[in-house]
Design an enzyme around this catalytic site. Structure first.
Site, mmCIF file in Angstrom:
data_model
loop_
_atom_site.group_PDB
_atom_site.id
_atom_site.type_symbol
_atom_site.label_atom_id
_atom_site.label_comp_id
_atom_site.label_asym_id
_atom_site.label_seq_id
_atom_site.Cartn_x
_atom_site.Cartn_y
_atom_site.Cartn_z
ATOM 1 N N ASP A 174 0.813 -1.226 0.000
ATOM 2 C CA ASP A 174 0.000 0.000 0.000
ATOM 3 C C ASP A 174 0.840 1.267 0.000
ATOM 4 O O ASP A 174 0.421 2.292 0.530
ATOM 5 C CB ASP A 174 -0.952 0.035 1.207
ATOM 6 C CG ASP A 174 -1.755 -1.240 1.344
ATOM 7 O OD1 ASP A 174 -2.223 -1.727 0.308
ATOM 8 O OD2 ASP A 174 -1.887 -1.749 2.466
ATOM 9 N N LYS A 216 2.323 2.318 -5.014
ATOM 10 C CA LYS A 216 3.038 1.873 -6.217
ATOM 11 C C LYS A 216 2.219 2.141 -7.476
ATOM 12 O O LYS A 216 2.756 2.533 -8.497
ATOM 13 C CB LYS A 216 3.312 0.360 -6.148
ATOM 14 C CG LYS A 216 4.227 -0.056 -5.037
ATOM 15 C CD LYS A 216 4.360 -1.567 -4.970
ATOM 16 C CE LYS A 216 3.117 -2.288 -4.494
ATOM 17 N NZ LYS A 216 2.726 -2.038 -3.120
ATOM 18 N N LYS A 252 0.193 4.425 -8.273
ATOM 19 C CA LYS A 252 0.271 5.805 -8.760
ATOM 20 C C LYS A 252 1.604 6.072 -9.470
ATOM 21 O O LYS A 252 1.645 6.691 -10.521
ATOM 22 C CB LYS A 252 0.100 6.771 -7.586
ATOM 23 C CG LYS A 252 0.289 8.179 -8.037
ATOM 24 C CD LYS A 252 0.123 9.219 -6.996
ATOM 25 C CE LYS A 252 0.774 10.474 -7.562
ATOM 26 N NZ LYS A 252 0.492 11.664 -6.821
ATOM 27 N N GLY A 300 -4.386 -4.077 -4.470
ATOM 28 C CA GLY A 300 -5.426 -3.158 -4.917
ATOM 29 C C GLY A 300 -4.774 -1.830 -5.212
ATOM 30 O O GLY A 300 -4.178 -1.227 -4.333
ATOM 31 N N HIS A 301 -4.823 -1.416 -6.445
ATOM 32 C CA HIS A 301 -4.205 -0.149 -6.810
ATOM 33 C C HIS A 301 -5.293 0.872 -7.114
ATOM 34 O O HIS A 301 -6.122 0.654 -7.987
ATOM 35 C CB HIS A 301 -3.298 -0.324 -8.027
ATOM 36 C CG HIS A 301 -2.072 -1.117 -7.720
ATOM 37 N ND1 HIS A 301 -1.270 -1.662 -8.672
ATOM 38 C CD2 HIS A 301 -1.510 -1.434 -6.537
ATOM 39 C CE1 HIS A 301 -0.260 -2.295 -8.094
ATOM 40 N NE2 HIS A 301 -0.401 -2.175 -6.794
ATOM 41 N N ARG A 334 2.697 -28.902 -6.962
ATOM 42 C CA ARG A 334 2.568 -29.424 -8.328
ATOM 43 C C ARG A 334 1.207 -30.049 -8.626
ATOM 44 O O ARG A 334 1.099 -31.067 -9.304
ATOM 45 C CB ARG A 334 3.710 -30.414 -8.629
ATOM 46 C CG ARG A 334 5.047 -29.712 -8.650
ATOM 47 C CD ARG A 334 6.194 -30.607 -8.463
ATOM 48 N NE ARG A 334 6.210 -31.191 -7.129
ATOM 49 C CZ ARG A 334 7.224 -31.888 -6.645
ATOM 50 N NH1 ARG A 334 8.289 -32.096 -7.383
ATOM 51 N NH2 ARG A 334 7.174 -32.373 -5.417
ATOM 52 N N GLN A 364 2.112 -5.808 -3.228
ATOM 53 C CA GLN A 364 2.450 -5.912 -1.795
ATOM 54 C C GLN A 364 3.784 -5.193 -1.524
ATOM 55 O O GLN A 364 4.117 -4.275 -2.260
ATOM 56 C CB GLN A 364 2.506 -7.364 -1.304
ATOM 57 C CG GLN A 364 1.153 -8.062 -1.278
ATOM 58 C CD GLN A 364 0.745 -8.652 -2.604
ATOM 59 O OE1 GLN A 364 1.518 -9.313 -3.249
ATOM 60 N NE2 GLN A 364 -0.495 -8.428 -3.008
ATOM 61 N N THR A 416 2.807 -12.452 2.738
ATOM 62 C CA THR A 416 2.016 -13.038 1.672
ATOM 63 C C THR A 416 2.769 -14.266 1.163
ATOM 64 O O THR A 416 3.812 -14.624 1.711
ATOM 65 C CB THR A 416 1.699 -11.997 0.575
ATOM 66 O OG1 THR A 416 0.713 -12.539 -0.301
ATOM 67 C CG2 THR A 416 2.943 -11.583 -0.212
ATOM 68 N N ALA A 454 -7.541 -0.973 0.035
ATOM 69 C CA ALA A 454 -8.217 -0.864 -1.262
ATOM 70 C C ALA A 454 -8.913 -2.176 -1.620
ATOM 71 O O ALA A 454 -9.860 -2.198 -2.395
ATOM 72 C CB ALA A 454 -7.218 -0.495 -2.349
ATOM 73 N N LYS A 457 2.828 10.313 -0.473
ATOM 74 C CA LYS A 457 1.991 10.874 0.594
ATOM 75 C C LYS A 457 2.742 11.817 1.534
ATOM 76 O O LYS A 457 2.444 11.868 2.731
ATOM 77 C CB LYS A 457 1.331 9.741 1.383
ATOM 78 C CG LYS A 457 0.305 8.974 0.538
ATOM 79 C CD LYS A 457 -0.530 8.057 1.379
ATOM 80 C CE LYS A 457 -1.905 7.875 0.806
ATOM 81 N NZ LYS A 457 -2.782 7.058 1.609
ATOM 82 N N GLY A 504 0.006 14.318 -3.454
ATOM 83 C CA GLY A 504 -1.450 14.254 -3.543
ATOM 84 C C GLY A 504 -1.834 13.022 -4.336
ATOM 85 O O GLY A 504 -0.968 12.369 -4.934
HETATM 86 P P1 IMP Z 1 -2.620 -12.764 1.576
HETATM 87 O O1 IMP Z 1 -1.683 -12.174 0.587
HETATM 88 O O2 IMP Z 1 -4.076 -12.504 1.269
HETATM 89 O O3 IMP Z 1 -2.343 -14.209 1.841
HETATM 90 O O4 IMP Z 1 -2.381 -12.022 2.994
HETATM 91 C C1 IMP Z 1 -1.177 -12.180 3.717
HETATM 92 C C2 IMP Z 1 -0.764 -10.875 4.368
HETATM 93 O O5 IMP Z 1 -0.386 -9.926 3.367
HETATM 94 C C3 IMP Z 1 -1.875 -10.182 5.174
HETATM 95 O O6 IMP Z 1 -1.285 -9.511 6.262
HETATM 96 C C4 IMP Z 1 -2.439 -9.163 4.198
HETATM 97 O O7 IMP Z 1 -3.066 -8.077 4.843
HETATM 98 C C5 IMP Z 1 -1.165 -8.744 3.501
HETATM 99 N N1 IMP Z 1 -1.412 -8.230 2.159
HETATM 100 C C6 IMP Z 1 -1.670 -8.927 1.042
HETATM 101 N N2 IMP Z 1 -1.798 -8.114 -0.008
HETATM 102 C C7 IMP Z 1 -1.603 -6.866 0.437
HETATM 103 C C8 IMP Z 1 -1.555 -5.586 -0.213
HETATM 104 O O8 IMP Z 1 -1.715 -5.440 -1.417
HETATM 105 N N3 IMP Z 1 -1.320 -4.536 0.618
HETATM 106 C C9 IMP Z 1 -1.082 -4.669 1.929
HETATM 107 N N4 IMP Z 1 -1.096 -5.847 2.576
HETATM 108 C C10 IMP Z 1 -1.351 -6.932 1.822
#
Ligand code: IMP
Length: 434
Positions: free
Chosen positions: A13, A16, A18, A40-41, A144, A225, A240, A300, A332, A416
């Site tokens: 978050d 990226k 932007k 989520g962008h 696999r 991420q 993740t 997002a 930001k 911004g």
């Molecule tokens: P997963 O990727 O859904 O398995 O989540 C694993 C961890 O990564 C959790 O703490 C999520 O909140 C975090 N996470 C996954 N994708 C994002 C992202 O795009 N932004 C921020 N945290 C993320």
């Protein structure tokens, strides 16, 4: 012709989307190489908001190609919905703009069900995943037994895979006390149909990109991420399930390391984290709430309130090391306007010692107390500023101090949400190999 990787230097978050959107004008192709629709962008172009979870944000630029590489886990329903929404808004007029790897793994209904059921079963110790089935899909890839985009294009093959895998999933879900609605025939029908919708975009991405490079095209690799969520280098197990660091950019699309010339790390001027896991500079007080409110810090993808805190120079220096950062873009910066003082963590106090590097043991990180350096704040609004020299001296001093602490140049600041509200001091596409 430089190719640039953009990665998150914190916990995701960082903004990226932007920066990628801004840099896309200098690239010919934008490549996603890992993650899935857990990302989520949010992009704001001329005041209009578009949120993308899977398709690279470069798709908003006509004439640019966007690639979903083999390293991405792809929810075909999300992909088709994004395609339809983009088309409805007048984007993606040319289907040739979007390229999807035949080898990308597919998020199947059982992956989502398992992700959610496991988190529920873990209670307090849960990871706080996005519940999109990301982890279970990567698990099946490594075990696999995954389903790939190419399998959706062959219904008989898909039916075989669904039969084997859904049976296993039912067993696991029953053990977790979940009662899934997994009807094999319905799944095959639905996913074969989704495959037909995606077929026009599916191809051998490695060859496609290789040819693009031979034709002198410039690539922009868009990470999802952030570094601290990397499955190897993040705060394991609160991470993740993919490698989010720059080294994975080429693995996730079928190129070699020599394809990368510049690695740009994105960091907020403060920090945020979603989900569980260690986060030494977290502020659980009014200041944290203020950052959340002014920064609009809500996920997002899931809408969850993000945890907020001051900037952590140790985490950023760590990110510089494991990504090999060539430069940093700080987003930001405007959110810090109005604070009397702003703080940067420059050390961690633990067990009577002060550490100056990020420890690799997450349980140790959990016990660390940040040691802060406090700098004078600024009160001027920044949104309308467009050059480095326009910035108030105290904001400049803050950025320069971060640069010193991390040892990497800050090549741009975002002031911004809108595409135009950015100060770019050095263009990664113009500096070449670094
Ligand atoms: P997963 O990727 O859904 O398995 O989540 C694993 C961890 O990564 C959790 O703490 C999520 O909140 C975090 N996470 C996954 N994708 C994002 C992202 O795009 N932004 C921020 N945290 C993320």
């Amino acid at each position: 012709m430089p190719n640039v990787v953009v990665v998150g230097a914190q916990w995701g978050d960082e903004g990226k989307g932007k920066i990628v959107d801004l840099l896309t004008q200098y690239a010919d192709v934008v490549v996603r190489f890992q993650g899935g629709n857990n990302a989520g962008h949010t992009l704001v172009v001329d005041g209009e908001k578009t949120v993308l979870h899977l398709i690279p944000s470069g798709i908003l630029h006509p004439g640019k190609s966007c690639v979903i590489g083999n390293g991405v886990v792809c929810d075909p329903e999300v992909l088709v919905t994004e395609i339809d929404r983009l088309k409805a808004k007048g984007f993606l007029k040319d289907d040739g703009q979007l390229v999807v790897s035949l080898d990308a793994h597919v998020i199947m209904p059982w992956h989502k069900a398992i992700d959610i059921a496991r988190e529920k079963a873990m209670g307090e110790g849960k990871i706080g995943t996005t519940g999109r089935g990301i982890g279970p899909t990567y698990e099946d890839k490594v075990a696999r037994r995954g389903v790939r985009i190419r399998d959706l294009l062959d219904e008989a093959r898909l039916a075989r895979k669904v039969k084997d895998r859904a049976a296993l999933a039912r067993e696991e879900l029953a053990r977790l006390g979940a009662t899934p609605d997994l009807d094999d025939a319905a799944i095959v029908k639905k996913f074969a149909e989704l495959g037909r919708r995606i077929a026009a975009y599916a191809t051998d991405v490695s060859i496609w990109l290789h040819r693009a490079l031979q034709n002198g095209k410039q690539l922009l690799f868009e990470g999802a991420q952030g570094t601290m969520l990397d499955v190897d280098h993040g705060t394991y197990p609160f991470v993740t399930s993919s490698n989010t660091v720059a080294g994975n950019a080429v693995v996730g699309c079928g190129l070699g390391p020599t394809a990368v010339d510049y690695v740009l790390g994105i960091s907020k001027a403060y920090s945020t984290r979603v989900g569980g896991g260690p986060y030494p500079t977290e502020l659980k007080d009014e200041t944290g709430e203020r950052l959340r409110k002014i920064g609009g810090e809500y996920g997002a993808t899931t809408g969850r309130p993000r945890r907020t805190g001051w900037l952590d120079a140790l985490a950023l220096r760590y990110a510089a090391r494991v990504n090999g950062l060539s430069g940093i873009a700080m987003t930001k910066l405007d959110v810090l306007t109005g604070f009397d003082t702003v703080k940067i963590a420059v050390g961690y106090r633990v067990g009577g010692k002060v550490l100056d590097e990020m420890p690799s043991d997450p349980e140790l990180i959990e016990r660390c107390e940040p040691v802060y350096e406090e700098l004078p704040g600024w009160s001027e609004k920044l949104e309308h500023l467009r050059t480095w020299d326009d910035l108030p001296p105290r904001a400049r001093a803050y950025v320069k101090r971060v640069e010193e602490l991390v040892g990497v140049k800050v090549i741009g600041c975002s002031v911004g949400a809108d595409r135009g509200e950015t100060i770019l001091v050095e263009n990664p596409f113009r500096v070449g190999k670094k």
